[in-house]
Design a protein around this motif. Structure first.
Motif, PDB file in Angstrom:
ATOM      1  N   ALA A   1       0.835  -1.199   0.000  1.00  0.00           N
ATOM      2  CA  ALA A   1       0.000   0.000   0.000  1.00  0.00           C
ATOM      3  C   ALA A   1       0.869   1.247   0.000  1.00  0.00           C
ATOM      4  CB  ALA A   1      -0.903  -0.006   1.236  1.00  0.00           C
ATOM      5  N   GLU A   2       0.284   2.356  -0.420  1.00  0.00           N
ATOM      6  CA  GLU A   2       0.989   3.635  -0.379  1.00  0.00           C
ATOM      7  C   GLU A   2       0.532   4.466   0.810  1.00  0.00           C
ATOM      8  OE1 GLU A   2       0.704   5.551  -4.173  1.00  0.00           O
ATOM      9  OE2 GLU A   2       2.118   4.161  -5.085  1.00  0.00           O
ATOM     10  N   SER A   3      -0.054   3.813   1.788  1.00  0.00           N
ATOM     11  CA  SER A   3      -0.427   4.470   3.041  1.00  0.00           C
ATOM     12  C   SER A   3      -0.168   3.477   4.169  1.00  0.00           C
ATOM     13  CB  SER A   3      -1.893   4.895   3.027  1.00  0.00           C
ATOM     14  OG  SER A   3      -2.727   3.765   3.147  1.00  0.00           O
ATOM     15  N   ILE A   4      -0.138   4.001   5.382  1.00  0.00           N
ATOM     16  CA  ILE A   4       0.191   3.124   6.508  1.00  0.00           C
ATOM     17  C   ILE A   4      -1.034   2.431   7.093  1.00  0.00           C
ATOM     18  CG2 ILE A   4       2.310   4.300   7.123  1.00  0.00           C
ATOM     19  CD1 ILE A   4       0.707   5.740   9.334  1.00  0.00           C
ATOM     20  N   THR A   5      -2.198   2.736   6.558  1.00  0.00           N
ATOM     21  CA  THR A   5      -3.401   2.053   7.027  1.00  0.00           C
ATOM     22  C   THR A   5      -3.664   0.838   6.144  1.00  0.00           C
ATOM     23  OG1 THR A   5      -4.801   3.470   5.659  1.00  0.00           O
ATOM     24  CG2 THR A   5      -4.450   4.169   7.922  1.00  0.00           C
ATOM     25  N   ASN A   6      -3.976  -0.261   6.771  1.00  0.00           N
ATOM     26  CA  ASN A   6      -4.298  -1.503   6.070  1.00  0.00           C
ATOM     27  C   ASN A   6      -3.178  -1.972   5.127  1.00  0.00           C
ATOM     28  OD1 ASN A   6      -5.991  -3.680   5.683  1.00  0.00           O
ATOM     29  ND2 ASN A   6      -7.017  -2.744   3.935  1.00  0.00           N
ATOM     30  N   MET A   7      -1.956  -1.930   5.602  1.00  0.00           N
ATOM     31  CA  MET A   7      -0.820  -2.385   4.791  1.00  0.00           C
ATOM     32  C   MET A   7      -0.443  -3.805   5.187  1.00  0.00           C
ATOM     33  SD  MET A   7       2.297  -0.301   6.509  1.00  0.00           S
ATOM     34  CE  MET A   7       2.621  -0.390   8.252  1.00  0.00           C
ATOM     35  N   HIS A   8       0.171  -4.517   4.241  1.00  0.00           N
ATOM     36  CA  HIS A   8       0.635  -5.877   4.484  1.00  0.00           C
ATOM     37  C   HIS A   8       2.034  -6.040   3.900  1.00  0.00           C
ATOM     38  CE1 HIS A   8      -3.801  -6.099   4.401  1.00  0.00           C
ATOM     39  NE2 HIS A   8      -3.598  -6.862   5.454  1.00  0.00           N
ATOM     40  N   ARG A   9       2.858  -6.777   4.622  1.00  0.00           N
ATOM     41  CA  ARG A   9       4.212  -7.075   4.150  1.00  0.00           C
ATOM     42  C   ARG A   9       4.142  -7.991   2.935  1.00  0.00           C
ATOM     43  NH1 ARG A   9       8.772  -7.725   7.883  1.00  0.00           N
ATOM     44  NH2 ARG A   9      10.553  -7.839   6.497  1.00  0.00           N
ATOM     45  N   ILE A  10       5.004  -7.733   1.952  1.00  0.00           N
ATOM     46  CA  ILE A  10       5.131  -8.622   0.804  1.00  0.00           C
ATOM     47  C   ILE A  10       6.305  -9.554   1.093  1.00  0.00           C
ATOM     48  CG2 ILE A  10       5.520  -8.809  -1.678  1.00  0.00           C
ATOM     49  CD1 ILE A  10       2.868  -7.458  -0.947  1.00  0.00           C
ATOM     50  N   GLN A  11       5.994 -10.821   1.315  1.00  0.00           N
ATOM     51  CA  GLN A  11       7.011 -11.819   1.647  1.00  0.00           C
ATOM     52  C   GLN A  11       7.909 -12.096   0.435  1.00  0.00           C
ATOM     53  OE1 GLN A  11       7.503 -13.016   4.708  1.00  0.00           O
ATOM     54  NE2 GLN A  11       5.710 -12.003   5.544  1.00  0.00           N
ATOM     55  N   GLY A  12       9.173 -12.376   0.681  1.00  0.00           N
ATOM     56  CA  GLY A  12      10.107 -12.752  -0.376  1.00  0.00           C
ATOM     57  C   GLY A  12      10.749 -11.581  -1.092  1.00  0.00           C
ATOM     58  N   VAL A  13      10.465 -10.346  -0.638  1.00  0.00           N
ATOM     59  CA  VAL A  13      11.028  -9.144  -1.255  1.00  0.00           C
ATOM     60  C   VAL A  13      11.893  -8.438  -0.221  1.00  0.00           C
ATOM     61  CG1 VAL A  13      10.504  -6.914  -2.322  1.00  0.00           C
ATOM     62  CG2 VAL A  13       9.044  -8.891  -2.787  1.00  0.00           C
ATOM     63  N   GLY A  14      13.058  -7.974  -0.661  1.00  0.00           N
ATOM     64  CA  GLY A  14      13.948  -7.247   0.228  1.00  0.00           C
ATOM     65  C   GLY A  14      14.260  -5.875  -0.331  1.00  0.00           C
ATOM     66  N   VAL A  15      14.919  -5.066   0.477  1.00  0.00           N
ATOM     67  CA  VAL A  15      15.352  -3.738   0.064  1.00  0.00           C
ATOM     68  C   VAL A  15      16.814  -3.833  -0.341  1.00  0.00           C
ATOM     69  CG1 VAL A  15      15.715  -1.351   0.812  1.00  0.00           C
ATOM     70  CG2 VAL A  15      13.689  -2.616   1.590  1.00  0.00           C
ATOM     71  N   SER A  16      17.133  -3.427  -1.579  1.00  0.00           N
ATOM     72  CA  SER A  16      18.507  -3.520  -2.062  1.00  0.00           C
ATOM     73  C   SER A  16      19.214  -2.181  -2.096  1.00  0.00           C
ATOM     74  CB  SER A  16      18.529  -4.152  -3.469  1.00  0.00           C
ATOM     75  OG  SER A  16      17.732  -3.410  -4.353  1.00  0.00           O
ATOM     76  N   ALA A  17      18.493  -1.072  -2.042  1.00  0.00           N
ATOM     77  CA  ALA A  17      19.131   0.243  -2.065  1.00  0.00           C
ATOM     78  C   ALA A  17      18.192   1.279  -1.465  1.00  0.00           C
ATOM     79  CB  ALA A  17      19.469   0.645  -3.500  1.00  0.00           C
ATOM     80  N   ILE A  18      18.780   2.273  -0.833  1.00  0.00           N
ATOM     81  CA  ILE A  18      18.066   3.426  -0.309  1.00  0.00           C
ATOM     82  C   ILE A  18      18.472   4.625  -1.154  1.00  0.00           C
ATOM     83  CG2 ILE A  18      17.796   4.963   1.686  1.00  0.00           C
ATOM     84  CD1 ILE A  18      16.593   2.199   2.104  1.00  0.00           C
ATOM     85  N   ILE A  19      17.501   5.424  -1.544  1.00  0.00           N
ATOM     86  CA  ILE A  19      17.744   6.584  -2.395  1.00  0.00           C
ATOM     87  C   ILE A  19      17.353   7.833  -1.628  1.00  0.00           C
ATOM     88  CG2 ILE A  19      17.136   7.698  -4.580  1.00  0.00           C
ATOM     89  CD1 ILE A  19      16.146   4.590  -5.201  1.00  0.00           C
ATOM     90  N   ASP A  20      18.290   8.733  -1.432  1.00  0.00           N
ATOM     91  CA  ASP A  20      17.995  10.009  -0.786  1.00  0.00           C
ATOM     92  C   ASP A  20      17.527  10.988  -1.846  1.00  0.00           C
ATOM     93  OD1 ASP A  20      18.806   9.162   1.769  1.00  0.00           O
ATOM     94  OD2 ASP A  20      20.886   9.597   1.302  1.00  0.00           O
ATOM     95  N   VAL A  21      16.487  11.725  -1.532  1.00  0.00           N
ATOM     96  CA  VAL A  21      15.981  12.768  -2.425  1.00  0.00           C
ATOM     97  C   VAL A  21      16.212  14.092  -1.695  1.00  0.00           C
ATOM     98  CG1 VAL A  21      13.984  13.650  -3.691  1.00  0.00           C
ATOM     99  CG2 VAL A  21      14.237  11.178  -3.306  1.00  0.00           C
ATOM    100  N   ARG A  22      17.049  14.926  -2.273  1.00  0.00           N
ATOM    101  CA  ARG A  22      17.405  16.178  -1.619  1.00  0.00           C
ATOM    102  C   ARG A  22      16.519  17.299  -2.150  1.00  0.00           C
ATOM    103  NH1 ARG A  22      23.277  18.665  -2.205  1.00  0.00           N
ATOM    104  NH2 ARG A  22      22.455  19.016  -4.272  1.00  0.00           N
ATOM    105  N   PHE A  23      15.948  18.073  -1.225  1.00  0.00           N
ATOM    106  CA  PHE A  23      15.100  19.214  -1.586  1.00  0.00           C
ATOM    107  C   PHE A  23      15.759  20.484  -1.158  1.00  0.00           C
ATOM    108  CE2 PHE A  23      12.046  15.794  -1.598  1.00  0.00           C
ATOM    109  CZ  PHE A  23      11.332  16.073  -2.737  1.00  0.00           C
TER     110      PHE A  23
END
Length: 143
Positions: free
Chosen positions: A121-143
């Motif tokens: 989900a794109e909100s924190i309400t009613n979200m569920h983890r997607i099993q089998g997926v990991g995070v491979s990189a973090i991207i900083d967005v500078r404003f």
């Protein structure tokens, strides 16, 4: 040469786009900054994903799994706080809409932890983890 031209164009595009958002964000406050991350990820997600995949392949640490760039949501505030590349089997990666970030201190804040969870989900309400997926990189967005 072509690769350098593409990367250069991407950097210039991102710099120009983020510069525009920075000016607006300064005038409209942090709400626009938070929303601006979602706009940047929506507009440049595929290009960022290709850039990261080429970067990792060049250094010999690429993957044969599917990848995708999505916004990172702070589970405490519900706002966008950055972007992340997720990796895993195609079916599962397609289900990921964002990465939830949960932060907490431990041992009197001697340690600070950030848990990054691929979610459907794109909100924190009613979200569920997607099993089998990991995070491979973090991207900083500078404003």
């Amino acid at each position: 040469m072509k690769k350098q031209l593409i990367v250069g164009a991407l950097v210039v595009s991102l710099a120009g786009f983020s510069g525009t958002l920075a000016t607006q964000a300064f005038g409209l406050g942090s709400v626009l900054k938070i929303g601006g991350v979602g706009v940047v990820v929506s507009k440049f997600g595929e290009q960022l994903n290709d850039f990261l995949n080429k970067l990792l392949m060049k250094d010999g640490v690429g993957t044969d799994y599917a990848t995708k760039v999505v916004p990172v949501l702070s589970v405490g505030s519900g706002g966008y706080v950055g972007a992340a590349q997720v990796v895993g089997p195609s079916e599962q990666v397609e289900q990921v809409k964002a990465v939830g970030q949960i932060e907490a201190g431990f041992n009197g804040n001697l340690f600070r932890a950030k848990a990054l969870i691929p979610i459907d989900a794109e909100s924190i309400t009613n979200m569920h983890r997607i099993q089998g997926v990991g995070v491979s990189a973090i991207i900083d967005v500078r404003f």
